[in-house]
Design a protein around this motif. Structure first.
Motif, PDB file in Angstrom:
ATOM      1  N   ALA A 179       0.848  -1.188   0.000  1.00 26.51           N
ATOM      2  CA  ALA A 179       0.000   0.000   0.000  1.00 26.51           C
ATOM      3  C   ALA A 179       0.884   1.238   0.000  1.00 26.51           C
ATOM      4  CB  ALA A 179      -0.901   0.006   1.232  1.00 26.51           C
ATOM      5  N   HIS A 201      -7.730   0.958  -3.554  1.00 29.59           N
ATOM      6  CA  HIS A 201      -7.354   0.165  -2.390  1.00 29.59           C
ATOM      7  C   HIS A 201      -6.032  -0.546  -2.687  1.00 29.59           C
ATOM      8  CE1 HIS A 201      -7.966  -2.293   1.196  1.00 29.59           C
ATOM      9  NE2 HIS A 201      -7.580  -3.338   0.477  1.00 29.59           N
ATOM     10  N   PRO A 202      -5.101  -0.636  -1.734  1.00 26.87           N
ATOM     11  CA  PRO A 202      -5.192  -0.280  -0.314  1.00 26.87           C
ATOM     12  C   PRO A 202      -4.510   1.031   0.036  1.00 26.87           C
ATOM     13  CG  PRO A 202      -3.340  -1.736  -0.620  1.00 26.87           C
ATOM     14  CD  PRO A 202      -3.889  -1.441  -2.005  1.00 26.87           C
ATOM     15  N   ASN A 203      -4.329   1.941  -0.926  1.00 25.80           N
ATOM     16  CA  ASN A 203      -3.609   3.179  -0.680  1.00 25.80           C
ATOM     17  C   ASN A 203      -4.397   4.095   0.271  1.00 25.80           C
ATOM     18  OD1 ASN A 203      -1.708   2.244  -2.521  1.00 25.80           O
ATOM     19  ND2 ASN A 203      -2.761   3.198  -4.232  1.00 25.80           N
ATOM     20  N   ARG A 204      -3.672   4.929   1.015  1.00 25.82           N
ATOM     21  CA  ARG A 204      -4.328   5.794   1.998  1.00 25.82           C
ATOM     22  C   ARG A 204      -3.622   7.142   2.110  1.00 25.82           C
ATOM     23  NH1 ARG A 204      -8.133   3.675   5.355  1.00 25.82           N
ATOM     24  NH2 ARG A 204      -8.184   1.401   5.610  1.00 25.82           N
ATOM     25  N   ASP A 216      -7.908   8.761   8.223  1.00 24.16           N
ATOM     26  CA  ASP A 216      -7.879   8.721   6.763  1.00 24.16           C
ATOM     27  C   ASP A 216      -8.457  10.028   6.226  1.00 24.16           C
ATOM     28  OD1 ASP A 216      -8.698   8.242   3.991  1.00 24.16           O
ATOM     29  OD2 ASP A 216      -8.162   6.165   4.362  1.00 24.16           O
ATOM     30  N   THR A 231      -3.717   1.106   9.771  1.00 27.06           N
ATOM     31  CA  THR A 231      -4.944   0.335   9.571  1.00 27.06           C
ATOM     32  C   THR A 231      -6.073   0.950  10.388  1.00 27.06           C
ATOM     33  OG1 THR A 231      -4.362  -1.175  11.374  1.00 27.06           O
ATOM     34  CG2 THR A 231      -3.678  -1.795   9.145  1.00 27.06           C
TER      35      THR A 231
END
Length: 466
Positions: A179, A201-204, A216, A231
């Motif tokens: 990610a 997904h799964p980047n944030r 987030d 997470t």
């Protein structure tokens, strides 16, 4: 964590000037290269990277420095060279070394540095502890923390742009099944290209709020560092308070998402649909394009076509911007498929409280795109959002669809009789020649139009599945 220092100079830093800047570290540091030679690094005698210097970029597009670095930076005097330096905060002397490097460039070439403030040209000697700091892993220079789960980039800038080194970090994360996680203060905003990259997904986007910890920036979910990545905290009820909707400013954004499809002809010129859309909605074509930010090249459909051709069959992703007086930014993905060459374009335009988005030009625009640019589909929507088109770390209302256009090819595949009679109170408008008609569906501009668009899409999809 890293700290960035940028030198903006009217002339290109040559080898002698760059070496003079690198000597700010004194005789004990050593010079190395990374990123296939595109990045120069200064390392402590123990091997620890101190600063990473990217190859200078010649920016020929007005407004890019102020768009990405803030209004304190004036780039209205003409083209300039953008030389970006990243310093590690793991070594206390590194940030001073980056400032000294940038200061030496500006002292020789003129220009200014970011962040604003006094600069030095003095040598920054390393303390004995810093000089012996052990070497770190060999991850790309844009990544601050690399674990089995995530490539973490820590940024302390007013705006996080999709720079070349951030694109490299994204590529590294994708190819290694990690990610990409960008960590910023709560005062930072994203550009549209950066937000687009983080939507998958799964980047944030991880925002550090002084009162609420980490959350987030696109969803508001409370986060924690666990097993090598940020997470969600499953026990936290809903979005954190810092993410709640902010007072309405009256700014709005017009978003046009369109797709074209062309036969793979040797004389094909790409970018025409984007240029036409920009011209129709703003009265002028784009001012610049690039594959990263800052956008540095004057607008040219010929040059972007040549780039896409040299990269085929790999896709080409690029960014376009307009004049600073009319905020507009677009992303375009060019893909070679079995059916031909596809262009996927999303253009966003910003409007202040007293400005009126040109919704009356959408139908004439659709007509032109159908007749001249092989339009497949186009969705136009309107949303509350910042005029400067940056993305803040708090809730923003979703866009409201206003119109949908279906090109002649899809209408033929679905069948004109079916496509022109949706089970709604919609009255599609026929565009293009009678022999190969396209259909334009005005949806309105209220919150209920999402339901209308969904029903229309279901109706059109059902015909394809028969």
């Amino acid at each position: 964590m890293t700290k960035d220092v940028i030198a903006l100079t009217p002339t290109m830093p040559d080898i002698r000037t760059l070496l003079a800047g690198l000597y700010a570290g004194g005789p004990d540091v050593r010079v190395d290269s990374a990123g296939d030679g595109a990045v120069v690094q200064l390392r402590a005698p123990g091997g620890h990277p101190l600063i990473s210097v990217e190859a200078p970029i010649f920016v020929q597009v007005p407004g890019e420095a102020s768009r990405l670095l803030g209004t304190a930076i004036d780039d209205a005097q003409g083209p300039f060279w953008w030389t970006e330096t990243r310093s590690t905060t793991a070594v206390p002397d590194a940030e001073s070394l980056a400032r000294a490097f940038a200061g030496r460039l500006v002292s020789v070439l003129g220009g200014t540095t970011w962040p604003p403030g006094p600069v030095t040209t003095d040598i920054v000697p390393l303390t004995s502890d810093n000089a012996q700091a052990p070497a770190t892993d060999t991850s790309p220079p844009g990544i601050d923390v690399l674990t089995d789960q995530a490539a973490v980039v820590i940024q302390d800038r007013p705006v996080v742009a999709m720079s070349s080194w951030l694109s490299d970090a994204l590529r590294t994360a994708a190819t290694t099944s990690r990610a990409l996680q960008i960590v910023t203060p709560h005062t930072t905003r994203l550009t549209v290209p950066t937000r687009t990259a983080l939507q998958g997904h799964p980047n944030r986007w991880i925002v550090q709020d002084p009162e609420h910890g980490y959350y987030d920036g696109l969803s508001g979910a409370a986060l924690r560092w666990h097993n090598g990545a940020f997470t969600p905290i499953r026990t936290h009820p809903g979005p954190v308070p810092a993410f709640t909707e902010q007072p309405v400013s009256g700014d709005r954004q017009l978003i046009v998402s369109l797709r074209t499809q062309h036969a793979p002809d040797a004389g094909l010129l790409l970018g025409g649909a984007l240029e036409t859309t920009w011209q129709q909605l703003t009265g002028a074509p784009p001012t610049g394009w690039s594959t990263a930010e800052p956008v540095n090249l004057p607008w040219s459909t010929r040059q972007l076509t040549d780039l896409a051709r040299t990269r085929a069959p790999r896709p080409t992703w690029l960014i376009a911007v307009g004049h600073p007086d009319r905020p507009a930014i677009a992303t375009q993905r060019i893909t070679r498929t079995t059916a031909g060459v596809e262009e996927d374009i999303t253009l966003a335009l910003g409007y202040g409280p007293v400005e009126t988005p040109p919704l009356d030009t959408i139908q004439p625009l659709a007509e032109v795109l159908v007749s001249r640019h092989n339009l497949t589909s186009m969705l136009t929507s309107l949303r509350p959002g910042r005029r400067d088109l940056t993305v803040p770390p708090h809730f923003e209302k979703p866009p409201v669809p206003v119109t949908f256009t279906l090109g002649a090819g899809p209408v033929s595949d679905i069948g004109f009789a079916h496509a022109s009679r949706p089970p709604l109170n919609l009255h599609p408008i026929q565009l293009g020649p009678t022999a190969a008609p396209a259909l334009h569906y005005p949806l309105g501009d209220s919150a209920t139009t999402w339901g209308a668009l969904q029903q229309l899409t279901t109706h059109l999809t059902a015909a394809r599945e028969k």
